[in-house]
Design a protein around this motif. Structure first.
Motif, PDB file in Angstrom:
ATOM      1  N   ALA A  38     -99.990 -36.170  22.216  1.00  0.00           N
ATOM      2  CA  ALA A  38     -99.023 -35.977  23.301  1.00  0.00           C
ATOM      3  C   ALA A  38     -97.682 -36.593  22.916  1.00  0.00           C
ATOM      4  O   ALA A  38     -96.622 -35.994  23.152  1.00  0.00           O
ATOM      5  N   ASP A  39     -97.711 -37.771  22.300  1.00  0.00           N
ATOM      6  CA  ASP A  39     -96.459 -38.421  21.903  1.00  0.00           C
ATOM      7  C   ASP A  39     -95.701 -37.554  20.897  1.00  0.00           C
ATOM      8  O   ASP A  39     -94.481 -37.459  20.946  1.00  0.00           O
ATOM      9  N   ALA A  40     -96.446 -36.902  19.996  1.00  0.00           N
ATOM     10  CA  ALA A  40     -95.793 -36.064  18.977  1.00  0.00           C
ATOM     11  C   ALA A  40     -95.055 -34.897  19.625  1.00  0.00           C
ATOM     12  O   ALA A  40     -94.082 -34.375  19.075  1.00  0.00           O
ATOM     13  N   ASN A  41     -95.490 -34.464  20.810  1.00  0.00           N
ATOM     14  CA  ASN A  41     -94.849 -33.334  21.503  1.00  0.00           C
ATOM     15  C   ASN A  41     -94.101 -33.762  22.759  1.00  0.00           C
ATOM     16  O   ASN A  41     -93.697 -32.930  23.552  1.00  0.00           O
ATOM     17  N   GLN A  42     -93.964 -35.065  22.930  1.00  0.00           N
ATOM     18  CA  GLN A  42     -93.373 -35.628  24.164  1.00  0.00           C
ATOM     19  C   GLN A  42     -94.009 -35.017  25.412  1.00  0.00           C
ATOM     20  O   GLN A  42     -93.338 -34.467  26.284  1.00  0.00           O
ATOM     21  N   GLU A  43     -95.332 -35.094  25.425  1.00  0.00           N
ATOM     22  CA  GLU A  43     -96.067 -34.557  26.567  1.00  0.00           C
ATOM     23  C   GLU A  43     -96.901 -35.665  27.210  1.00  0.00           C
ATOM     24  O   GLU A  43     -96.880 -36.810  26.769  1.00  0.00           O
ATOM     25  N   LYS A  44     -97.661 -35.263  28.234  1.00  0.00           N
ATOM     26  CA  LYS A  44     -98.489 -36.233  28.967  1.00  0.00           C
ATOM     27  C   LYS A  44     -99.951 -36.142  28.520  1.00  0.00           C
ATOM     28  O   LYS A  44    -100.405 -35.100  28.067  1.00  0.00           O
ATOM     29  N   VAL A  45    -100.675 -37.246  28.735  1.00  0.00           N
ATOM     30  CA  VAL A  45    -102.131 -37.218  28.553  1.00  0.00           C
ATOM     31  C   VAL A  45    -102.752 -37.228  29.949  1.00  0.00           C
ATOM     32  O   VAL A  45    -102.438 -38.098  30.766  1.00  0.00           O
TER      33      VAL A  45
END
Ligand SMILES: Cc1cc2nc3c(=O)[nH]c(=O)nc-3n(C[C@H](O)[C@H](O)[C@H](O)COP(=O)(O)OP(=O)(O)OC[C@H]3O[C@@H](n4cnc5c(N)ncnc54)[C@H](O)[C@@H]3O)c2cc1C
Length: 339
Positions: A38-45
């Protein structure tokens, strides 16, 4: 089939498997990996927590990497059954549109994952050993797993369908250290179950397996034997060393196939994945399928009479010699040190 609008799908969802109100370790391990993706895509978990009266587990999921916990609390989810769990996750997929979904390859996950992927007409990579987001512009989700009998590693993409699903065996990924200061939200998620369909299968009785078998994936020290150990007698020597070290005995598949060791103690691609502090490989050649289950161990010591055995390529310390002499000597030396 109408093409999906892939841009609508985002975030990394993890099935937070619980049994009798106890979170399974693999759920926390998957959250650690999900955090990285998620961090690699600036997304949420997002953790999906299904069951009955299980909301109290949500903070643990946040501490281990979730930004949001979706709680589906329902009588129909008290015990695991394929249909209600599939319906609940399918409802989440329809409303939330997850980009990636990770499920533990436990007996439950191996049943649930394929059913959810088939119902949602997407792909599933089973037993992935590596999950990553490519660092080029495409930011592809790459799922790697052994293929062709473990002779090569295949990297699989799910280009045109969502969610991109994968199951991962317990012990393969590493959980994050719990961080009680992490913040996250807990949301209830309501599902309109198709009760008529669910009622086709009823849970009549749950029979709990007696836990007489040792779970080698929990052991901190493993003394593992292969064909070089040869017999039950040979494994008694390994047992004595394991006892001195406070560890357990495990085995290669060769010794399980030979009927010398129980399948529950097999390490490797078709056995358990282990990550102990110390793994002693005695008379094990180091076939790729064996390495797949133990190469992440913290310290690997190999004893083998063949100095070219592949096991030495992953060992931190190698002893070239006859294990039938070396193992009793080591056991004796440890015993005198403790006296
Ligand atoms: C699809 C598939 C899945 C598989 N899954 C697994 C799996 O999960 N786990 C697994 O382990 N294997 C698995 N295998 C089998 C794997 O390929 C190997 O055949 C197996 O690991 C070999 O076991 P081994 O190292 O004990 O035996 P061997 O390869 O026969 O090695 C024995 C070693 O003992 C050494 N030796 C002999 N005598 C002594 C002595 N006196 N002292 C010291 N050293 C000695 C020899 O030099 C040799 O290196 C799988 C294979 C396939 C095709």
């Amino acid at each position: 089939m109408i093409a999906m609008n892939l841009a609508e799908y985002k975030d990394v969802y993890v099935f937070a498997e619980q049994r009798d109100g106890k979170l399974q370790n693999v759920a926390l391990e998957l959250l650690g990996k999900a955090r990285e993706l998620a961090d690699a895509n600036q997304e949420k978990v997002v953790a999906m927590l299904l069951g009955k009266d299980i909301k109290a587990l949500a903070p643990t999921l946040i501490e281990h990497g979730a930004d949001e916990v979706l709680v589906v609390d329902n009588d129909l989810l008290k015990d695991y059954l394929t249909e209600p769990y599939t319906e609940a996750i399918t409802a989440i997929i329809a409303e939330r549109k997850p980009s990636i979904m990770l499920i533990g390859a436990t007996t439950i996950g191996r049943d649930l994952g394929p059913r959810v992927s088939a119902r949602n007409r997407t792909g599933l990579t089973a037993d992935a050993t590596k999950l990553e987001i490519s660092d080029d512009e495409a930011h592809e989700f790459r799922m790697t797993r052994p293929a062709f009998g473990g002779n090569l590693m295949a990297t699989i993409l799910c280009k045109n369908h969502r969610p991109q699903m994968s199951t991962v065996r317990p012990g393969v990924m590493q959980k994050m250290a719990a961080d009680a200061t992490r913040k996250g939200v807990v949301n209830d998620f309501n599902v309109n179950f198709n009760v008529e369909k669910i009622n086709r299968v009823k849970l009549v009785k749950t029979v709990k397996e007696e836990k007489t078998v040792t779970d080698i994936s929990e052991a901190k020290i493993l003394v593992s034997g292969g064909r070089g150990v040869g017999t039950k007698d040979g494994f008694t020597k390994l047992g004595a060393l394991a006892k001195q070290l406070g560890g357990e005995v495990s085995s290669s598949r060769a010794m399980v196939d030979a009927g010398v060791m129980d399948a529950s103690r097999q390490v490797g691609q078709t056995g358990k994945t282990v990550r102990p502090a110390l793994y002693m490989a005695c008379g094990i050649s180091g076939a790729i399928q064996h390495l797949a289950g133990m190469e992440e161990s913290e310290l690997i010591i190999a004893i083998n009479k063949d100095k070219f055995a592949p096991i030495f390529s992953v060992a931190d310390l190698g002893i070239v010699g006859d294990l039938h002499k070396i193992v009793p000597m080591l056991t004796e030396r440890l015993a005198t040190m403790q006296r």
